[in-house]
Design a protein around this motif. Sequence first.
Motif, short mmCIF file in Angstrom:
data_model
loop_
_atom_site.label_atom_id
_atom_site.label_comp_id
_atom_site.label_asym_id
_atom_site.label_seq_id
_atom_site.Cartn_x
_atom_site.Cartn_y
_atom_site.Cartn_z
N LEU A 122 0.81 -1.21 0.00
CA LEU A 122 0.00 0.00 0.00
C LEU A 122 0.85 1.27 0.00
O LEU A 122 1.90 1.34 0.64
N ARG A 123 0.35 2.24 -0.70
CA ARG A 123 0.94 3.58 -0.70
C ARG A 123 -0.17 4.57 -0.37
O ARG A 123 -1.27 4.47 -0.92
N HIS A 124 0.14 5.48 0.54
CA HIS A 124 -0.85 6.46 0.95
C HIS A 124 -0.76 7.69 0.05
O HIS A 124 0.34 8.22 -0.20
N VAL A 125 -1.91 8.14 -0.45
CA VAL A 125 -1.96 9.27 -1.36
C VAL A 125 -2.87 10.35 -0.78
O VAL A 125 -3.97 10.05 -0.30
N VAL A 126 -2.42 11.58 -0.80
CA VAL A 126 -3.22 12.72 -0.36
C VAL A 126 -3.27 13.74 -1.49
O VAL A 126 -2.23 14.24 -1.92
N ASN A 127 -4.46 14.03 -1.95
CA ASN A 127 -4.69 15.12 -2.88
C ASN A 127 -5.36 16.24 -2.10
O ASN A 127 -6.54 16.16 -1.77
N ALA A 128 -4.57 17.23 -1.76
CA ALA A 128 -5.05 18.28 -0.85
C ALA A 128 -6.22 19.04 -1.47
O ALA A 128 -6.25 19.29 -2.67
N PRO A 129 -7.19 19.42 -0.64
CA PRO A 129 -8.30 20.23 -1.15
C PRO A 129 -7.82 21.65 -1.43
O PRO A 129 -6.82 22.11 -0.87
N SER A 130 -8.53 22.32 -2.30
CA SER A 130 -8.25 23.73 -2.56
C SER A 130 -9.36 24.57 -1.93
O SER A 130 -10.24 24.05 -1.25
N GLU A 154 -12.82 17.99 2.44
CA GLU A 154 -13.68 19.08 1.99
C GLU A 154 -12.88 20.33 1.65
O GLU A 154 -11.86 20.63 2.27
N LYS A 155 -13.37 21.04 0.64
CA LYS A 155 -12.73 22.29 0.23
C LYS A 155 -12.64 23.24 1.42
O LYS A 155 -13.51 23.27 2.29
N THR A 156 -11.59 24.03 1.44
CA THR A 156 -11.30 24.85 2.62
C THR A 156 -12.02 26.19 2.62
O THR A 156 -12.23 26.79 3.66
N GLY A 157 -12.41 26.68 1.42
CA GLY A 157 -12.94 28.04 1.36
C GLY A 157 -11.80 29.05 1.39
O GLY A 157 -10.68 28.74 1.83
N HIS A 158 -12.07 30.23 0.93
CA HIS A 158 -11.02 31.26 0.86
C HIS A 158 -10.68 31.81 2.24
O HIS A 158 -11.54 31.93 3.11
N THR A 159 -9.42 32.15 2.41
CA THR A 159 -8.96 32.88 3.59
C THR A 159 -8.53 34.25 3.10
O THR A 159 -7.44 34.43 2.55
N TRP A 160 -9.40 35.22 3.29
CA TRP A 160 -9.18 36.53 2.68
C TRP A 160 -8.25 37.40 3.51
O TRP A 160 -8.29 37.38 4.75
N GLY A 161 -7.44 38.18 2.81
CA GLY A 161 -6.64 39.21 3.45
C GLY A 161 -7.45 40.49 3.63
O GLY A 161 -8.67 40.50 3.41
N GLU A 162 -6.79 41.55 4.01
CA GLU A 162 -7.47 42.82 4.23
C GLU A 162 -7.82 43.49 2.89
O GLU A 162 -7.15 43.28 1.88
N TRP A 163 -8.86 44.30 2.91
CA TRP A 163 -9.21 45.08 1.73
C TRP A 163 -8.16 46.15 1.48
O TRP A 163 -7.70 46.81 2.41
N GLU A 177 -11.88 48.60 -4.30
CA GLU A 177 -10.92 47.98 -3.39
C GLU A 177 -10.90 46.48 -3.65
O GLU A 177 -11.89 45.89 -4.10
N ILE A 178 -9.77 45.86 -3.36
CA ILE A 178 -9.53 44.45 -3.67
C ILE A 178 -8.96 43.76 -2.44
O ILE A 178 -8.18 44.34 -1.69
N ARG A 179 -9.37 42.48 -2.27
CA ARG A 179 -8.71 41.64 -1.27
C ARG A 179 -8.30 40.33 -1.95
O ARG A 179 -8.93 39.90 -2.92
N THR A 180 -7.25 39.69 -1.42
CA THR A 180 -6.66 38.51 -2.05
C THR A 180 -6.68 37.34 -1.07
O THR A 180 -6.38 37.51 0.12
N CYS A 181 -7.02 36.16 -1.58
CA CYS A 181 -7.00 34.95 -0.75
C CYS A 181 -5.55 34.60 -0.41
O CYS A 181 -4.68 34.58 -1.30
N LYS A 182 -5.29 34.31 0.82
CA LYS A 182 -3.93 33.99 1.26
C LYS A 182 -3.47 32.63 0.76
O LYS A 182 -2.27 32.34 0.74
N ASN A 183 -4.43 31.77 0.36
CA ASN A 183 -4.07 30.41 -0.04
C ASN A 183 -3.92 30.25 -1.55
O ASN A 183 -2.99 29.59 -2.01
N CYS A 184 -4.84 30.82 -2.31
CA CYS A 184 -4.86 30.55 -3.75
C CYS A 184 -4.67 31.80 -4.61
O CYS A 184 -4.70 31.72 -5.83
N SER A 185 -4.53 32.95 -3.98
CA SER A 185 -4.34 34.23 -4.69
C SER A 185 -5.56 34.67 -5.49
O SER A 185 -5.47 35.58 -6.32
N GLU A 186 -6.70 34.04 -5.27
CA GLU A 186 -7.95 34.52 -5.88
C GLU A 186 -8.22 35.93 -5.37
O GLU A 186 -7.99 36.24 -4.20
#
Length: 300
Positions: A122-130, A154-163, A177-186
Amino acid sequence: MAYCPSLESVTVDKDNKFYDSRNNCNAIIETATNTLIAGCSTTVIPEDTSSISEGAFAGCTGLTQIIIPKSITHIGEDVFLNCDNLKHVYYVGSAEEWAAITKESGFNGAEKHFNYGHEHELRHVVNAPSCTEDGNEYDYCTICEEVFDKKVLEKTGHTWGEWTVVREATSKSDGLEIRTCKNCSEKEERKIDYVAFVRDVSVDDITVKHKKKVKIEPKITADEGAEYTVKYESSNVKVLTVDEDGNINTVHRGTATVTVTVTDSNGHSVSDTCEITVKCTFWQWIVWILLPFHPENPVF
């Protein structure tokens, strides 16, 4: 023996020269060719069987799984026809060896497993959620590629930075004004409503007769939609006072400066001053001359 759904045991007489049920396999084997010609729900295909004959398990609704040895080189037509409960087909050999078998029938959608009987590596595989998509983790065998213990992450949802303001609002256009997700840069945008300011205020000097009702009328220049308050302040309340609506209340003859301050909803203020002169009428002068002076005399 096809279409005997309740059949669970098959035995061939040991003195039969043409067929056998070797190794208590619960099937009929043609001895000369090592061909399985009929089986049932409990059949265990012997390891020296070379082929499975046409319709050998047809109609066997009690069959839920079958193990096929590596010795099989041919599977005939309609072998598993109407085996509606067949869910798993286990093949002792590899996927490549399975592909080399000539097969004239399908398996009713049963899941096929290869390298049956081996010890799983067996080999353990992890495909991380986005932020927006689920991931998974599982173990899989590097020999047969069978998957075990698959779990959804389960998907993590965005972690938003400051506006961050990228365009200031003005009196003529909205800002941005714009804010950016700390995880995916959305990036996410939102509008800043345009700002309506008070631009200017001016007031004229006034000469007013004592006791006469007069109202200060400031000329206010403001952007469309601007909200504001107006404040009046007298420099000498012994001469006059001004209420919140700009109405002058004269107290005594003399001169006072009134400051008019306009403050909009943004905290921006503009102001102007005017000089208010309070005079007495002819008759008020007569009264003042004839009556003895008293500080509380309402004429003055």
